[in-house]
Design a protein around this motif. Structure first.
Motif, PDB file in Angstrom:
ATOM      1  N   THR A 210     -76.244  64.451 -33.440  1.00 25.34           N
ATOM      2  CA  THR A 210     -77.584  65.150 -33.546  1.00 25.34           C
ATOM      3  C   THR A 210     -78.598  64.533 -34.592  1.00 25.34           C
ATOM      4  O   THR A 210     -79.985  64.820 -34.414  1.00 25.34           O
ATOM      5  N   ASP A 211     -78.242  63.451 -35.275  1.00 24.44           N
ATOM      6  CA  ASP A 211     -79.306  62.858 -36.010  1.00 24.44           C
ATOM      7  C   ASP A 211     -79.094  61.402 -36.126  1.00 24.44           C
ATOM      8  O   ASP A 211     -77.698  60.819 -36.023  1.00 24.44           O
TER       9      ASP A 211
ATOM     10  N   PRO B 294     -81.555  68.088 -43.955  1.00 26.21           N
ATOM     11  CA  PRO B 294     -80.772  67.503 -44.867  1.00 26.21           C
ATOM     12  C   PRO B 294     -80.916  68.291 -46.247  1.00 26.21           C
ATOM     13  O   PRO B 294     -79.974  68.064 -47.122  1.00 26.21           O
ATOM     14  N   ASP B 295     -82.079  68.956 -46.575  1.00 22.58           N
ATOM     15  CA  ASP B 295     -82.050  69.657 -48.080  1.00 22.58           C
ATOM     16  C   ASP B 295     -81.617  70.924 -47.722  1.00 22.58           C
ATOM     17  O   ASP B 295     -81.601  71.869 -48.801  1.00 22.58           O
TER      18      ASP B 295
ATOM     19  N   PHE C 202     -87.784  70.039 -35.475  1.00 21.08           N
ATOM     20  CA  PHE C 202     -86.638  70.424 -35.313  1.00 21.08           C
ATOM     21  C   PHE C 202     -85.354  69.982 -35.810  1.00 21.08           C
ATOM     22  O   PHE C 202     -85.389  68.785 -35.750  1.00 21.08           O
ATOM     23  N   PRO C 203     -84.283  70.633 -36.422  1.00 24.26           N
ATOM     24  CA  PRO C 203     -83.271  69.988 -36.453  1.00 24.26           C
ATOM     25  C   PRO C 203     -82.475  69.499 -35.109  1.00 24.26           C
ATOM     26  O   PRO C 203     -82.803  70.241 -34.340  1.00 24.26           O
ATOM     27  N   GLY C 204     -81.638  68.640 -35.264  1.00 21.82           N
ATOM     28  CA  GLY C 204     -80.761  68.193 -33.986  1.00 21.82           C
ATOM     29  C   GLY C 204     -80.006  69.406 -33.373  1.00 21.82           C
ATOM     30  O   GLY C 204     -79.985  69.639 -32.240  1.00 21.82           O
TER      31      GLY C 204
ATOM     32  N   ILE D 245     -86.605  64.039 -22.954  1.00 21.83           N
ATOM     33  CA  ILE D 245     -85.651  64.966 -23.314  1.00 21.83           C
ATOM     34  C   ILE D 245     -84.906  64.583 -24.761  1.00 21.83           C
ATOM     35  O   ILE D 245     -84.566  63.324 -24.619  1.00 21.83           O
ATOM     36  N   THR D 246     -84.692  65.591 -25.541  1.00 21.76           N
ATOM     37  CA  THR D 246     -84.298  65.335 -27.030  1.00 21.76           C
ATOM     38  C   THR D 246     -82.834  64.909 -27.074  1.00 21.76           C
ATOM     39  O   THR D 246     -82.039  65.464 -26.379  1.00 21.76           O
ATOM     40  N   ILE D 247     -82.642  63.702 -27.486  1.00 21.86           N
ATOM     41  CA  ILE D 247     -81.112  63.405 -27.542  1.00 21.86           C
ATOM     42  C   ILE D 247     -80.744  63.435 -29.151  1.00 21.86           C
ATOM     43  O   ILE D 247     -79.522  63.363 -29.543  1.00 21.86           O
ATOM     44  N   SER D 248     -81.639  63.255 -30.039  1.00 19.75           N
ATOM     45  CA  SER D 248     -81.278  63.036 -31.573  1.00 19.75           C
ATOM     46  C   SER D 248     -82.461  63.357 -32.209  1.00 19.75           C
ATOM     47  O   SER D 248     -83.910  63.329 -31.585  1.00 19.75           O
TER      48      SER D 248
END
Length: 348
Positions: free
Chosen positions: A65-66, A241-242, A279-281, A305-308
């Motif tokens: 995801t990140d 992360p926060d 956006f978060p992953g 397309i989002t992969i990470s």
């Protein structure tokens, strides 16, 4: 046509040998997901049985995801002339009318941990009106070398329901380099799906028709210049992360931005596309980046397309999303998938 819900499927992963590249392609890998009518009914049972409990209890997929190290430059370039496939406009009215891009929804599957998960997915224009696009690792499992188990698509998903039907995945198509080498420059997938089904309170499945006939399908574009304006749509649900958690994954979220080049050495990715993103992953994997999106027609052209995602400025908030650059090699994978027929899982 109707059939009765059967016994739940027991297998977690349906894997197959890597298919040889199709004639005329640059290198397509193809894997079976659900190959028989009986097994497809079992998959539909798993998700629609018990009032859709497994849909409601699924959690966002948390694999890749990140990205820790990102270089905000790269070598993403066109390998030929730009091209497009036009979208199919959604029918007027219906359960998902007016709620964001046509055919946007969630893909559900059972992960290697044996639990139900989801990513974002998008219905695509295709010859047989039966194609879904998502991130490659939201359909293919590297560890086991095959497709993720019990894979389905639910356009317009809402609170454990499938308002436009549930569509069982039949065949997965991705670029050869993704499963063979773990190359995230090719982390994309096109999945053919059977006709949709709905379930009655008595447990009977009814054929809901072909996917794109019911909800419309986005177009496709490739070899487009960077610094293009795109609208991004997904169901983000993860934590920054926060520790902040601004989205729940229950509703479709959107933002707009301009694309740029990026690299992620840990993913063997030198030709990524980036966009500024809040956006978060988790949940947003598979989110569509639509070029020339029109709110009135609810249609545009899938351009990435989002992969990470990544936090590139160190403020403990994710600020960029990443995608493979859509070039002629992606177009070739799409071309191999687009002509594959699926049919119905409901017996006459």
């Amino acid at each position: 046509m109707k059939t009765t819900l059967g016994v739940l499927a027991t297998g977690l992963l349906v894997s197959g040998l890597m298919a040889a590249p199709a004639a005329g392609s640059v290198g397509t890998a193809s894997y079976p997901l659900t190959v028989t009518q009986t097994s497809a009914v079992e998959v539909a049972t798993f998700w629609l049985g018990n009032g859709g409990a497994n849909l409601a209890n699924a959690t966002p997929y948390a694999v890749q995801t990140d990205i820790d190290e990102v270089i905000l430059s790269g070598s993403a370039t066109a390998d030929g002339k730009p091209g497009t496939v036009p979208p199919v406009l959604p029918p007027d009215g219906g359960p998902s009318a007016g709620k964001g891009p046509a055919g946007t929804g969630k893909v559900f599957f059972v992960g290697p941990d044996g639990l139900p998960h989801w990513c974002t997915g998008t219905a695509m224009q295709s010859q047989y009106r039966n194609l879904v696009a998502t991130a490659g690792h939201c359909a293919y499992e590297q560890q086991y070398g095959g497709g993720l188990g019990k894979w389905v698509f639910v356009p317009g998903y809402s609170a454990g329901t499938a308002p436009s039907g549930l569509y069982v995945g039949k065949q997965l198509f991705t670029h050869f380099d993704f499963p063979a080498y773990g190359d995230y420059d090719r982390d994309y997938a096109f999945v053919t799906v059977y006709n949709g089904v709905t379930s009655s309170p008595a447990g009977e499945l009814t054929d809901a028709g072909r996917l794109v006939d019911q909800v419309g399908g986005q177009g496709l574009t490739w070899n487009q210049p960077l610094d293009s304006s795109v609208d991004v749509f997904g169901f983000p649900a993860g934590v920054h992360p926060d520790g902040s958690h601004p989205q729940t994954g229950d509703t479709l979220e959107t933002f707009s931005g301009r694309t740029s080049a990026a690299q992620a050495p840990s993913l063997k990715a030198e030709e990524l596309t980036a966009v500024d993103s809040p956006f978060p992953g988790e949940g947003s994997l598979g989110s569509s980046w639509l070029l020339r999106y029109d709110k009135t027609s609810r249609a545009g052209y899938l351009n990435a397309i989002t992969i990470s995602v990544a936090d590139t400025d160190g403020d403990l908030r994710y600020d960029k999303s990443f995608s493979p650059y859509f070039d002629g090699e992606l177009r070739a994978v799409y071309s191999d998938a687009v002509t594959q027929w699926s049919g119905s899982i409901v017996l006459p």
